[in-house]
Design a protein around this motif. Structure first.
Motif, PDB file in Angstrom:
ATOM      1  N   ASN A 145       0.826  -1.212   0.000  1.00 49.91           N
ATOM      2  CA  ASN A 145       0.000   0.000   0.000  1.00 49.91           C
ATOM      3  C   ASN A 145       0.861   1.263   0.000  1.00 49.91           C
ATOM      4  OD1 ASN A 145      -2.420  -1.346  -0.062  1.00 49.91           O
ATOM      5  ND2 ASN A 145      -2.825  -1.168   2.129  1.00 49.91           N
ATOM      6  N   ASP A 146       1.945   1.231   0.780  1.00 44.73           N
ATOM      7  CA  ASP A 146       2.850   2.385   0.817  1.00 44.73           C
ATOM      8  C   ASP A 146       3.432   2.653  -0.571  1.00 44.73           C
ATOM      9  OD1 ASP A 146       2.461   2.861   3.492  1.00 44.73           O
ATOM     10  OD2 ASP A 146       4.228   1.751   4.150  1.00 44.73           O
ATOM     11  N   LEU A 147       3.894   1.601  -1.226  1.00 43.83           N
ATOM     12  CA  LEU A 147       4.475   1.753  -2.564  1.00 43.83           C
ATOM     13  C   LEU A 147       3.422   2.231  -3.564  1.00 43.83           C
ATOM     14  CD1 LEU A 147       6.659  -1.488  -2.610  1.00 43.83           C
ATOM     15  CD2 LEU A 147       7.505   0.862  -2.589  1.00 43.83           C
ATOM     16  N   PHE A 148       2.225   1.711  -3.442  1.00 45.94           N
ATOM     17  CA  PHE A 148       1.143   2.120  -4.344  1.00 45.94           C
ATOM     18  C   PHE A 148       0.841   3.605  -4.176  1.00 45.94           C
ATOM     19  CE2 PHE A 148      -3.288   2.863  -5.424  1.00 45.94           C
ATOM     20  CZ  PHE A 148      -3.428   2.204  -6.635  1.00 45.94           C
ATOM     21  N   THR A 157       2.538   4.305   6.790  1.00 48.29           N
ATOM     22  CA  THR A 157       1.108   4.022   6.652  1.00 48.29           C
ATOM     23  C   THR A 157       0.281   5.056   7.406  1.00 48.29           C
ATOM     24  OG1 THR A 157       1.545   1.651   6.442  1.00 48.29           O
ATOM     25  CG2 THR A 157      -0.698   2.301   7.046  1.00 48.29           C
ATOM     26  N   ALA A 158       0.741   5.405   8.600  1.00 52.00           N
ATOM     27  CA  ALA A 158       0.017   6.391   9.406  1.00 52.00           C
ATOM     28  C   ALA A 158       0.000   7.755   8.724  1.00 52.00           C
ATOM     29  CB  ALA A 158       0.652   6.502  10.794  1.00 52.00           C
ATOM     30  N   GLU A 187      -2.772   7.833   6.328  1.00 47.60           N
ATOM     31  CA  GLU A 187      -4.063   7.923   7.006  1.00 47.60           C
ATOM     32  C   GLU A 187      -4.298   9.343   7.528  1.00 47.60           C
ATOM     33  OE1 GLU A 187      -5.168   4.762   9.729  1.00 47.60           O
ATOM     34  OE2 GLU A 187      -3.565   3.506   8.943  1.00 47.60           O
ATOM     35  N   ILE A 188      -3.233   9.973   8.015  1.00 51.08           N
ATOM     36  CA  ILE A 188      -3.345  11.348   8.521  1.00 51.08           C
ATOM     37  C   ILE A 188      -3.705  12.295   7.382  1.00 51.08           C
ATOM     38  CG2 ILE A 188      -2.031  13.270   9.516  1.00 51.08           C
ATOM     39  CD1 ILE A 188      -0.399  11.095  11.057  1.00 51.08           C
ATOM     40  N   SER A 189      -3.020  12.136   6.253  1.00 50.09           N
ATOM     41  CA  SER A 189      -3.306  12.986   5.094  1.00 50.09           C
ATOM     42  C   SER A 189      -4.725  12.765   4.591  1.00 50.09           C
ATOM     43  CB  SER A 189      -2.297  12.698   3.971  1.00 50.09           C
ATOM     44  OG  SER A 189      -0.984  13.032   4.378  1.00 50.09           O
ATOM     45  N   ALA A 190      -5.154  11.490   4.595  1.00 45.81           N
ATOM     46  CA  ALA A 190      -6.510  11.169   4.145  1.00 45.81           C
ATOM     47  C   ALA A 190      -7.560  11.796   5.053  1.00 45.81           C
ATOM     48  CB  ALA A 190      -6.701   9.653   4.090  1.00 45.81           C
ATOM     49  N   ILE A 227       0.231   7.390  16.461  1.00 45.35           N
ATOM     50  CA  ILE A 227      -0.001   5.943  16.380  1.00 45.35           C
ATOM     51  C   ILE A 227      -0.264   5.370  17.769  1.00 45.35           C
ATOM     52  CG2 ILE A 227       1.078   3.721  15.853  1.00 45.35           C
ATOM     53  CD1 ILE A 227       2.611   5.142  13.601  1.00 45.35           C
ATOM     54  N   LYS A 228       0.566   5.793  18.720  1.00 44.16           N
ATOM     55  CA  LYS A 228       0.420   5.266  20.078  1.00 44.16           C
ATOM     56  C   LYS A 228      -0.880   5.763  20.713  1.00 44.16           C
ATOM     57  CE  LYS A 228       3.119   4.169  24.150  1.00 44.16           C
ATOM     58  NZ  LYS A 228       4.469   4.168  24.742  1.00 44.16           N
TER      59      LYS A 228
END
Length: 309
Positions: A90-93, A267-268, A271-274, A291-292
């Protein structure tokens, strides 16, 4: 009672005591084993649920907890690896590195006795990657043709070729941002030449200028380290009160004893940008704190930042 009978009775008493102790120890061991099995099973079920909810970081943590209950467990190890491969894909995508993403998604699908939900999602992404790569190949071929036509002074013909790119229904999708921008810039150059408002130049000159323009206009690119700060910028830097990896205890970057990984941070960030928050303005430590915090609140990263930021 004679001495022989007394000795016999004592033997029976010790035998009974031994049996009671053995039963107690065995019962404790069995109870502890049963509790450990339950904790392992709960962690595995929780991981599966988190995958269903697309909370892959939480799933990764749950599989890690399962391995604490059963170190080197084959099933938990296999599913953890599959989950991490999916996250990396997903990161690469998201970084538009489609060839690398394709390889990682294929690894997810190829996992024997893996999570079927992850396999299904990876297969869907593989179909999308195939479409994207096919479109990019076609767009780049058309762009090269248009660029050559511009270099030969055939501006109208070049625009006609570019229209095959710019009129395509898929071209405005984010996957094709780079080729779309290049096509628009070449179209602008052609129009200027056709209107007589700009001097003609070779296609190689244009490629050089668009490359420089792309570099200059790319958002969120850090300035050169040789650039000096103004006095006000230096003052702001000195007054920075945020956190980074050098200002915290390493244990603050752990979840259930496991260090937060770079893959989790990447990944986080997505999600933050989204969630509408500028993740580029955050240090890695800021992201780790999020994340924590999300983990502690039993929330997704997206839910957490929407509440806190």
């Amino acid at each position: 009672m004679n001495s022989e009978e007394g000795l016999y009775l004592k033997k029976w008493i010790w035998l009974v005591i031994t049996i009671v102790i053995a039963a107690s120890v065995g019962g404790y061991a069995y109870a502890r084993h049963s509790q450990n099995e339950k904790l392992y099973s709960d962690a595995m079920d929780r991981a599966s649920l988190q995958i269903s909810n697309k909370r892959y970081i939480a799933a990764e943590t749950a599989y890690t907890n399962a391995l604490k209950r059963k170190p080197n467990d084959e099933k938990a190890t296999r599913l953890l690896s599959q989950t991490q491969n999916f996250m990396a894909a997903n990161d690469l995508f998201n970084q538009r590195q489609f060839a690398g993403a394709k390889n990682s998604y294929q690894s997810v699908v190829a996992t024997k006795n893996g999570n079927e939900t992850l396999k299904g999602r990876a297969n869907d992404r593989l179909k999308l990657v195939k479409t994207i790569q096919s479109n990019l190949k076609r767009y780049n071929k058309l762009y090269s043709q248009a660029l050559n036509e511009t270099g030969e002074g055939n501006y109208a013909q070049s625009n006609s070729t570019l229209d095959k790119i710019l009129s395509d229904t898929a071209i405005k999708q984010t996957y094709y941002k780079t080729i779309y921008n290049k096509a628009k810039q070449l179209q602008t150059k052609n129009n200027a030449a056709l209107n007589g408002t700009a001097a003609t130049s070779s296609s190689s000159d244009f490629e050089s200028s668009t490359s420089n323009s792309s570099t200059q206009n790319t958002p969120n690119v850090a300035p050169s380290s040789s650039a000096s700060l103004t006095s006000s910028e230096q003052k702001a830097a000195d007054a920075y009160k945020g956190s980074n990896e050098y200002t915290v205890n390493p244990k603050q970057n752990e979840i259930d004893g496991q260090s937060i990984t770079a893959a989790q941070v990447n990944t986080a960030r997505h999600e933050i940008s989204a969630a509408g928050i500028d993740s580029n303005a955050m240090s890695d430590q800021d992201v780790k704190n999020i994340i924590k915090g999300a983990h502690n609140n039993n929330e997704s990263v997206g839910q957490y930042v929407k509440e806190k930021y």
